[in-house]
Design an enzyme around this catalytic site. Structure first.
Site, PDB file in Angstrom:
ATOM      1  N   ASP A  42       0.821  -1.217   0.000  1.00 12.11           N
ATOM      2  CA  ASP A  42       0.000   0.000   0.000  1.00 12.11           C
ATOM      3  C   ASP A  42       0.854   1.266   0.000  1.00 12.11           C
ATOM      4  O   ASP A  42       2.016   1.261   0.410  1.00 12.11           O
ATOM      5  CB  ASP A  42      -0.871   0.035   1.264  1.00 12.11           C
TER       6      ASP A  42
ATOM      7  N   HIS B 277       3.773  -2.259   3.085  1.00 11.48           N
ATOM      8  CA  HIS B 277       3.806  -0.905   2.514  1.00 11.48           C
ATOM      9  C   HIS B 277       5.077  -0.692   1.711  1.00 11.48           C
ATOM     10  O   HIS B 277       6.179  -0.926   2.225  1.00 11.48           O
ATOM     11  CB  HIS B 277       3.706   0.146   3.632  1.00 11.48           C
TER      12      HIS B 277
HETATM   13 ZN   LIG Z   1      -2.616   3.239   3.283  1.00 11.61          ZN
END
Ligand SMILES: [Zn+2]
Length: 204
Positions: free
Chosen positions: A25, A170
């Site tokens: 993400d 991430h």
């Molecule tokens: Zn996010």
């Protein structure tokens, strides 16, 4: 009270060939290239939930994600939590715009959305349902956008890794955490393969 049919919120995806789905993400950004290099070394596929504003800044990385055979879906235009306090109509526009924005960069329109922080409040749930948007969350995360990703944390996960896991990671990392992230990611990719779990992208 349930606002949304559970089957429209995807948290796991078991498949015939035992697989794990890594999702990244908050990119793209320069660091995404290192994540893509690691995935390529292990011949692994993954899914990127990108922020529209970042995608516009790094069209070359968007092209590489596609070229390398990964999936890309929307993680909103702006990752702005203030949208959760707006009306259902505003939330609908926020979600739709982010999907359209990604279409203009990738040429593909996927009615798929991962809300920032995974928050599914009533306006998000209802507008996704009304617009036929599939919401995708995860069943395991490491809080790696805040804390350093370590081999110890990966090992703990590996002891319970199973077919269908959707893992939240991430590709936007603090500089001080970047090297340990890449070492831990490499370990995760190696050990999942050793456990005969295929690294797959979410594909619809
Ligand atoms: Zn996010």
């Amino acid at each position: 009270m349930s606002f949304y049919p559970k089957e429209h919120i995807l948290r796991q995806m078991p498949s015939e060939v035992p697989s794990v789905y890594l999702t990244f993400d908050d990119g793209p950004c320069d660091f995404t290239n290192h994540v893509l290099d690691a995935l390529a070394r292990h011949n692994a596929k993954a899914t990127f939930f990108v922020i529209g504003q970042n995608a516009e800044k790094f069209p070359g990385i968007i092209s590489r994600i596609i070229h390398d055979g990964h999936s890309i879906f929307s993680h909103s235009i702006d990752h702005n939590y203030s949208n959760y306090f707006k009306s259902e109509d505003s939330v609908s526009i926020w979600i739709k715009k982010s999907i359209d924005n990604l279409e203009s960069l990738t040429g593909k329109n996927y009615p798929i959305f991962r809300p920032p922080a995974g928050i599914i409040n009533p306006p998000v749930a209802r507008s996704a349902k009304t617009n036929g948007v599939q919401l995708i969350l995860w069943n395991h995360r490491f809080f790696d956008s805040i804390f350093e990703l370590t081999i110890k944390k990966i090992s703990k996960y590996l002891s319970k890794a199973k077919n269908g896991d959707i893992i939240l990671l991430h590709d936007h990392q603090k500089i001080k955490n970047q090297s340990s992230f890449l070492i831990s990611l490499d370990y995760l990719l190696t050990e999942l393969k050793n456990k005969k779990l295929k690294l797959e992208k979410l594909n619809f």
